[in-house]
Design a protein around this motif. Structure first.
Motif, mmCIF file in Angstrom:
data_model
loop_
_atom_site.group_PDB
_atom_site.id
_atom_site.type_symbol
_atom_site.label_atom_id
_atom_site.label_comp_id
_atom_site.label_asym_id
_atom_site.label_seq_id
_atom_site.Cartn_x
_atom_site.Cartn_y
_atom_site.Cartn_z
ATOM 1 N N ASP A 174 0.805 -1.199 -0.062
ATOM 2 C CA ASP A 174 0.006 -0.011 0.034
ATOM 3 C C ASP A 174 0.921 1.366 0.031
ATOM 4 O O ASP A 174 0.468 2.240 -0.657
ATOM 5 C CB ASP A 174 -1.097 0.177 1.306
ATOM 6 N N ARG A 202 -6.744 -4.310 -5.634
ATOM 7 C CA ARG A 202 -6.609 -4.407 -4.081
ATOM 8 C C ARG A 202 -6.713 -5.757 -3.528
ATOM 9 O O ARG A 202 -7.660 -6.195 -3.640
ATOM 10 C CB ARG A 202 -7.628 -3.234 -3.323
ATOM 11 N N ASN A 213 -1.267 -4.761 -3.211
ATOM 12 C CA ASN A 213 -2.166 -4.565 -4.366
ATOM 13 C C ASN A 213 -1.431 -4.966 -5.750
ATOM 14 O O ASN A 213 -0.117 -5.086 -5.690
ATOM 15 C CB ASN A 213 -2.252 -3.048 -4.590
ATOM 16 N N ASP A 269 -11.456 -3.538 -5.866
ATOM 17 C CA ASP A 269 -11.486 -3.785 -4.459
ATOM 18 C C ASP A 269 -11.938 -5.318 -4.237
ATOM 19 O O ASP A 269 -12.879 -5.543 -3.761
ATOM 20 C CB ASP A 269 -12.328 -2.919 -3.830
#
Length: 500
Positions: free
Chosen positions: A326, A353, A367, A389
């Motif tokens: 991240d 993600r 990710n 996501d």
């Protein structure tokens, strides 16, 4: 069950059971894997030197497979140690396999039994899927052994397969992994290209796939050895070919290599450092920065350096899929510079993600970033970034609920590998606010603080719905992951403050 399947499962069972026998003597999966690698390589070399292959190989007679099978007891143990030392001095893939090799099996009777077990099989006639299954299984077991730390060199295979499915690598094109670990990305790309359902390869394409497709770096000798053997067992490269996995730090310099695809999961941990002994004889660490003309920012942040290096590695038409933590998406300073340059000079089109609990390294929030390189231009190449996501409200653990390829099939469908320019959002403010697939324009992203790509829009249900909390063990795992992630961050802060 067919005879072939029965034979395969019998071999796998034998290899596993012997691994467990050695574990009682303190020989872990990693050490067993290394010994198996040395012995398998010598046995297969011996098979290649005989009919119908009759190949001349650069293994001295006094250090070949037969020299091991003719000895037992203390004589075998002493000779095996000599074999490992002498073969580590040779050239090509042979020397690379045996680099820094040591005998970890102290009981000569067990060493004799392992050699005998390998000697009873004909490995060169065995299908590559069989040999590969045996070795990959051992690599995964080794990664699960948290004390060994081997998990940092092992990316979950379902994630790798999904990345390859999105990238759709083609024959006669080159693929690099500048931190290749045990070679998982190479194997998945090889399987994809060689699958008859994907391509019907001609002779030239098969030869290119075997000998000229893959380029890697791995600075850890044990991981590189396993990668080389893994490739060899899967029919990539040859027993007497030059190595295509270099032992050098890929970040040090631009070697001039340019490839069509980069698929990689660079090592976690933000700082690049080297250990040295100071004048008082104490061990000190010093941050490594790479002063390269092709880099946009000079930083000791390892991941940011890998991102810059990967962009350099790509041909003008090259494509990359990279696993990144991240911090690369939100960090200021050099991080913001790198993100802006990436958005301008490449088409950064997709971010996946990832959930926690899928990596063997604990506390990792990561990710997959997909981008395509482009020629120089006045205007930014990135027009929109699509984010999927697969983290919010998703629970995975390594043992009870491991990541499966099927878990990522919806992402692959949304990615639309056949034509990613024809995508449709699943998110809609009114109709589907829970949609996981959402588009953001270039202007929306550069207007964000520090050009942050760390974007969330879904509500964490575990925070809102106290009646439907996850199982206690899942919650406990989440707490452990968050604490370990925080401790790692604090350690890095202390290192920076103390200058050590």
């Amino acid at each position: 069950m067919s005879n072939e399947q029965s034979n395969t499962s019998g071999i796998i069972s034998k290899i596993w059971s012997f691994c467990n026998t050695l574990r009682d003597d303190g020989v872990g999966y990693g050490d067993y894997l290394e010994q198996l690698t040395y012995l398998l390589f010598l046995k297969m070399a011996d098979e290649y030197s005989r009919p119908p292959h009759n190949r001349k190989l650069d293994i001295p007679t006094k250090y070949n497979w037969e020299s091991l099978t003719s000895k037992s007891g203390a004589a075998l143990e002493g000779h095996y140690t000599t074999v490992l030392r002498e073969l580590s001095k040779t050239q090509g893939i042979l020397g690379q396999i045996f680099t820094k090799s040591q005998n970890k099996i102290q009981d000569p009777a067990k060493l004799y039994k392992l050699i005998d077990m390998i000697n009873k099989e004909q490995w060169t006639v065995m299908g590559t899927d069989v040999k590969g299954k045996i070795y990959e299984g051992l690599l995964e077991k080794n990664a699960e052994d948290t004390k060994s730390g081997a998990g940092q060199y092992f990316t979950p295979r379902p994630l790798i397969r999904a990345m390859v499915a999105c990238m759709k690598p083609e024959p006669l094109k080159s693929i690099a992994d500048p931190a290749c670990g045990t070679g998982g990305f190479f194997l998945a790309a090889y399987d994809y290209i060689s699958d008859p359902k994907t391509f019907t390869l001609n002779k030239e394409q098969k030869a290119f796939l075997k000998n000229k497709t893959f380029y890697g770096n791995e600075i850890v000798a044990g991981a590189r050895r396993m990668a080389l053997m893994n490739m060899f067992l899967h029919n990539i490269g040859d027993i007497d070919s030059e190595t295509f996995i270099l032992p050098t730090d890929s970040l040090v310099a631009d070697t001039g290599l340019r490839v069509d695809y980069v698929l990689t999961n660079p090592p976690f941990g933000k700082k690049s450092s080297m250990t040295f002994t100071n004048e008082e004889g104490e061990q000190e660490k010093e941050d490594l920065t790479y002063n390269r003309q092709d880099f946009w920012a000079t930083t000791s942040n390892k991941q940011l350096n890998f991102v810059q290096h990967i962009r350099t590695l790509l041909k003008t038409s090259g494509k990359a899929a990279v696993v990144l933590p991240d911090n690369v998406l939100f960090e200021g300073g050099a991080g913001e510079t790198v993100r802006r340059k990436l958005l301008e000079t490449t088409e950064l089109h997709t971010i996946l993600r990832l959930p926690t609990g899928i990596f063997y390294a604990q506390g990792v929030k990561a990710n997959v970033v997909f981008f395509d390189n482009k020629p120089a231009s006045k205007d930014p190449w990135t027009e929109e970034v699509w984010i999927y996501d697969y983290r919010t409200n998703i629970r995975h653990t390594l043992k009870k609920s491991p990541l499966k390829f099927e878990d990522l099939e919806e992402f692959i469908k949304c990615y639309n590998p056949a034509n990613r320019h024809k995508r449709k959002e699943t998110w809609h403010l009114e109709k589907n606010p829970e949609g996981r697939w959402r588009r953001f324009t270039y202007d929306e992203i550069v207007a964000r603080d520090k050009t942050s790509l760390d974007i969330t829009w879904l509500k964490d249900k575990s925070l809102a719905d106290l009646d439907n909390l996850p199982d206690p063990d899942v919650l406990a795992n989440d707490i452990i992951e968050n604490l370990e992630s925080a401790v790692a961050s604090f350690k890095e802060i202390m290192v920076t403050i103390n200058g050590k």
